[in-house]
Design an enzyme around this catalytic site. Structure first.
Site, PDB file in Angstrom:
ATOM      1  N   GLY A  35      -5.388  -3.892  -8.212  1.00 35.91           N
ATOM      2  CA  GLY A  35      -6.518  -3.001  -8.022  1.00 35.91           C
ATOM      3  C   GLY A  35      -6.119  -1.718  -7.327  1.00 35.91           C
ATOM      4  O   GLY A  35      -6.613  -0.639  -7.654  1.00 35.91           O
ATOM      5  N   GLN A  53      -9.276   2.502  -0.929  1.00 38.78           N
ATOM      6  CA  GLN A  53      -9.068   2.798  -2.344  1.00 38.78           C
ATOM      7  C   GLN A  53     -10.023   3.880  -2.828  1.00 38.78           C
ATOM      8  O   GLN A  53      -9.616   4.801  -3.552  1.00 38.78           O
ATOM      9  CB  GLN A  53      -9.216   1.524  -3.165  1.00 38.78           C
ATOM     10  CG  GLN A  53      -8.120   0.505  -2.885  1.00 38.78           C
ATOM     11  CD  GLN A  53      -8.276  -0.758  -3.698  1.00 38.78           C
ATOM     12  OE1 GLN A  53      -9.173  -0.873  -4.535  1.00 38.78           O
ATOM     13  NE2 GLN A  53      -7.410  -1.719  -3.462  1.00 38.78           N
ATOM     14  N   LYS A  88     -12.411  -9.042  -4.336  1.00 37.01           N
ATOM     15  CA  LYS A  88     -10.956  -8.924  -4.372  1.00 37.01           C
ATOM     16  C   LYS A  88     -10.445  -9.606  -5.643  1.00 37.01           C
ATOM     17  O   LYS A  88     -11.175  -9.759  -6.618  1.00 37.01           O
ATOM     18  CB  LYS A  88     -10.355  -9.528  -3.097  1.00 37.01           C
ATOM     19  CG  LYS A  88     -10.601  -8.682  -1.850  1.00 37.01           C
ATOM     20  CD  LYS A  88      -9.759  -7.427  -1.887  1.00 37.01           C
ATOM     21  CE  LYS A  88      -9.844  -6.616  -0.620  1.00 37.01           C
ATOM     22  NZ  LYS A  88      -8.936  -5.444  -0.657  1.00 37.01           N
ATOM     23  N   ARG A 103       1.596   4.283  -3.024  1.00 34.88           N
ATOM     24  CA  ARG A 103       1.346   5.689  -2.700  1.00 34.88           C
ATOM     25  C   ARG A 103       2.610   6.529  -2.812  1.00 34.88           C
ATOM     26  O   ARG A 103       2.550   7.686  -3.240  1.00 34.88           O
ATOM     27  CB  ARG A 103       0.732   5.784  -1.296  1.00 34.88           C
ATOM     28  CG  ARG A 103      -0.723   5.302  -1.248  1.00 34.88           C
ATOM     29  CD  ARG A 103      -1.158   4.947   0.174  1.00 34.88           C
ATOM     30  NE  ARG A 103      -2.589   4.660   0.261  1.00 34.88           N
ATOM     31  CZ  ARG A 103      -3.156   3.511  -0.055  1.00 34.88           C
ATOM     32  NH1 ARG A 103      -2.419   2.508  -0.521  1.00 34.88           N
ATOM     33  NH2 ARG A 103      -4.461   3.338   0.072  1.00 34.88           N
ATOM     34  N   SER A 119       0.824  -1.209   0.000  1.00 36.48           N
ATOM     35  CA  SER A 119       0.000   0.000   0.000  1.00 36.48           C
ATOM     36  C   SER A 119       0.859   1.260   0.000  1.00 36.48           C
ATOM     37  O   SER A 119       0.601   2.215  -0.752  1.00 36.48           O
ATOM     38  CB  SER A 119      -0.920   0.009   1.227  1.00 36.48           C
ATOM     39  OG  SER A 119      -1.843  -1.046   1.185  1.00 36.48           O
ATOM     40  N   ARG A 140     -13.011  -7.055 -11.856  1.00 36.66           N
ATOM     41  CA  ARG A 140     -13.312  -6.397 -10.586  1.00 36.66           C
ATOM     42  C   ARG A 140     -14.075  -5.088 -10.794  1.00 36.66           C
ATOM     43  O   ARG A 140     -13.885  -4.397 -11.794  1.00 36.66           O
ATOM     44  CB  ARG A 140     -12.017  -6.158  -9.804  1.00 36.66           C
ATOM     45  CG  ARG A 140     -11.330  -7.458  -9.439  1.00 36.66           C
ATOM     46  CD  ARG A 140      -9.967  -7.255  -8.834  1.00 36.66           C
ATOM     47  NE  ARG A 140     -10.045  -6.611  -7.525  1.00 36.66           N
ATOM     48  CZ  ARG A 140      -8.985  -6.296  -6.793  1.00 36.66           C
ATOM     49  NH1 ARG A 140      -7.770  -6.541  -7.252  1.00 36.66           N
ATOM     50  NH2 ARG A 140      -9.133  -5.732  -5.612  1.00 36.66           N
ATOM     51  N   ASP A 173      -7.156  -8.014   4.045  1.00 38.98           N
ATOM     52  CA  ASP A 173      -6.318  -8.899   3.236  1.00 38.98           C
ATOM     53  C   ASP A 173      -5.803 -10.108   4.011  1.00 38.98           C
ATOM     54  O   ASP A 173      -5.144 -10.976   3.430  1.00 38.98           O
ATOM     55  CB  ASP A 173      -5.117  -8.125   2.677  1.00 38.98           C
ATOM     56  CG  ASP A 173      -5.520  -7.136   1.600  1.00 38.98           C
ATOM     57  OD1 ASP A 173      -6.500  -7.413   0.882  1.00 38.98           O
ATOM     58  OD2 ASP A 173      -4.870  -6.087   1.486  1.00 38.98           O
TER      59      ASP A 173
END
Length: 445
Positions: A101, A177, A355, A33, A29, A129, A328
């Protein structure tokens, strides 16, 4: 794309006690970013500890295609020269995010604030998705999105807003998200963009925006929610980022050590952001011997060293409000539950259905094929732990890296070997998983 590769099956066998010290890859993550905000900043951003899995590499390629200078300077060391807020250029080809994703959805938010057109695409799993939940708020902000697929799925073309609008948006589900896409688009809008979420989701975007110089305020909203307000049109400045080890990746060796008797391992630099520690909280409730030390932080993100030892686990009930902090990790938690004594009930898992695969059904199938009694009741997963797992099954991974790693962790302590049908997608988040586990004593073959 990865889904064109030949399947690479692998078997996990009952192992002796796991021992040693390891650092799992950088947090996925934060890696996404850091690249995206580095691309939106002015000046140089140096990133150390970046996860060099396929998902993050695809985000790096996308930022490069949008005009940022992105280069690898060493092992997990990267440098980004950004183009500034709203400074992206129209890419020459579609942006291919593979299986990611997170990378795709966050990049959609970043692109929505630049007056350009970009096409977003991915592999077969990502194409399946839902994207409408991202598209809806971006269209409210002035972006235009065209998709030939039902539900706004990939591939889609996104035309960024020339004059983006600040909005107040309530997320329909707890989702970092969605929140992040709106905030990244809001960087280009005048005034204040506000996101309200009924259940607090992971806050890496907010922390990193502050690190890069944005003005962002977070307030409590109701019992479990948050209100996040971002002042638009800042000049983000490049900043150094040290990426801590990914707690979602640490979950696999952690659970393996808990269920393999006599194990004693240490995992270093693991992020301990309180919105990501739901698994550790739950495992401790189950009786897990997990100790943390050497607590410190960087760029607003805390990290610690964990010692994990083989443990006698018991079944517990996991409340639905914990889901955003461990969304997750439910797959590998289900493995721990299978080895526990008693029933474990995991409630409110509807987000697992959208997911990389339908992870709720896939988790149940993984356990059933290996002799574990499991039931799905609505959005709840109920696992009947018997203290051991018969094993002997072949697990269908559905192009999902977390199913593959969860099943392999299970096989290290099950009575009979567990086989996964394809390990290729492990490379999206944890390329070194198999050799790292083998160094700790895992038996694969």
């Amino acid at each position: 794309m990865t889904d064109s590769n030949q399947p690479t099956p692998l078997q996990a066998r009952k192992s002796g006690a796991l021992h040693g010290t390891a650092r799992v890859p950088g947090d996925k993550s934060i890696s996404h970013r850091a690249l995206i905000l580095g691309a939106l900043a002015v000046g140089e951003t140096r990133i150390s500890g970046l996860l060099e899995g396929e998902d993050v590499i695809n985000t790096a390629k996308a930022m490069r295609a949008l005009g940022a200078k992105v280069e690898r300077t060493g092992d997990c060391e990267w440098r980004v020269h950004g183009v500034g807020v709203a400074g992206f250029a129209t890419p020459e080809a579609p942006l291919d995010f593979g299986n990611s994703g997170t990378g795709c959805r966050l990049a959609m938010g970043a692109v929505a604030g630049s007056p350009i057109v970009a096409t977003f695409d991915g592999d077969a799993s990502l194409r399946s998705r839902p994207m409408r939940r991202i598209v809806d708020p971006l269209e409210l902000m002035g972006a235009k999105v065209v998709s030939s697929s039902e539900g706004g799925r990939l591939p889609l073309a996104l035309q960024g807003a020339r004059d983006p609008l600040p909005i107040l948006y309530r997320t329909p589900v707890p989702s970092a998200q969605i929140k992040s896409a709106v905030l990244l688009a809001g960087l280009s809008a005048p005034g204040v963009t506000t996101v309200i979420e009924a259940e607090a989701s992971r806050d890496h975007t907010e922390l990193m925006l502050q690190h890069f110089g944005a003005t962002i305020v977070t307030e409590a909203e109701g019992a479990h929610g948050r209100k996040i307000s971002l002042t638009g049109q800042p000049e983000l400045r490049g900043a150094p980022v040290v990426v801590p080890a990914d707690p979602s990746s640490a979950a696999f060796p952690m659970v393996a050590a808990l269920v393999v008797p006599g194990s004693d391992i240490e995992l270093t630099d693991v992020m301990t952001n309180p919105l990501r520690t739901g698994l550790i909280t739950t495992l401790r409730e189950m009786g897990a011997l997990i100790e943390d030390s050497d607590v410190r932080g960087d760029a607003g993100e805390p990290m610690a060293r964990f010692r994990v030892r083989g443990s006698k686990l018991k079944g517990v009930e996991v409340p639905p409000e914990r889901a955003p902090s461990m969304i997750d990790e439910y797959l590998v938690l289900a493995v721990a539950a299978a080895f526990a004594e008693g029933t474990t009930v995991m409630r409110g898992l509807h987000e697992l259905r959208v997911k990389e695969s339908d992870r709720l059904e896939a988790t149940a199938a993984m356990l059933r094929v290996n002799g574990v009694a499991v039931e799905i009741a609505g959005d709840d997963l109920i696992v009947e732990g018997k203290g051991h797992v018969p094993g002997g099954g072949v697990v269908a991974t559905h192009m999902d890296h977390r199913i593959a790693m969860s099943a392999l962790a299970m096989g290290l302590a099950s009575d009979k070997p567990v086989t996964v049908d394809d390990t290729a997608f492990i490379a999206t988040s944890f390329p070194d998983f198999v050799p790292m586990m083998q160094r700790l004593g895992a038996e694969f073959g």
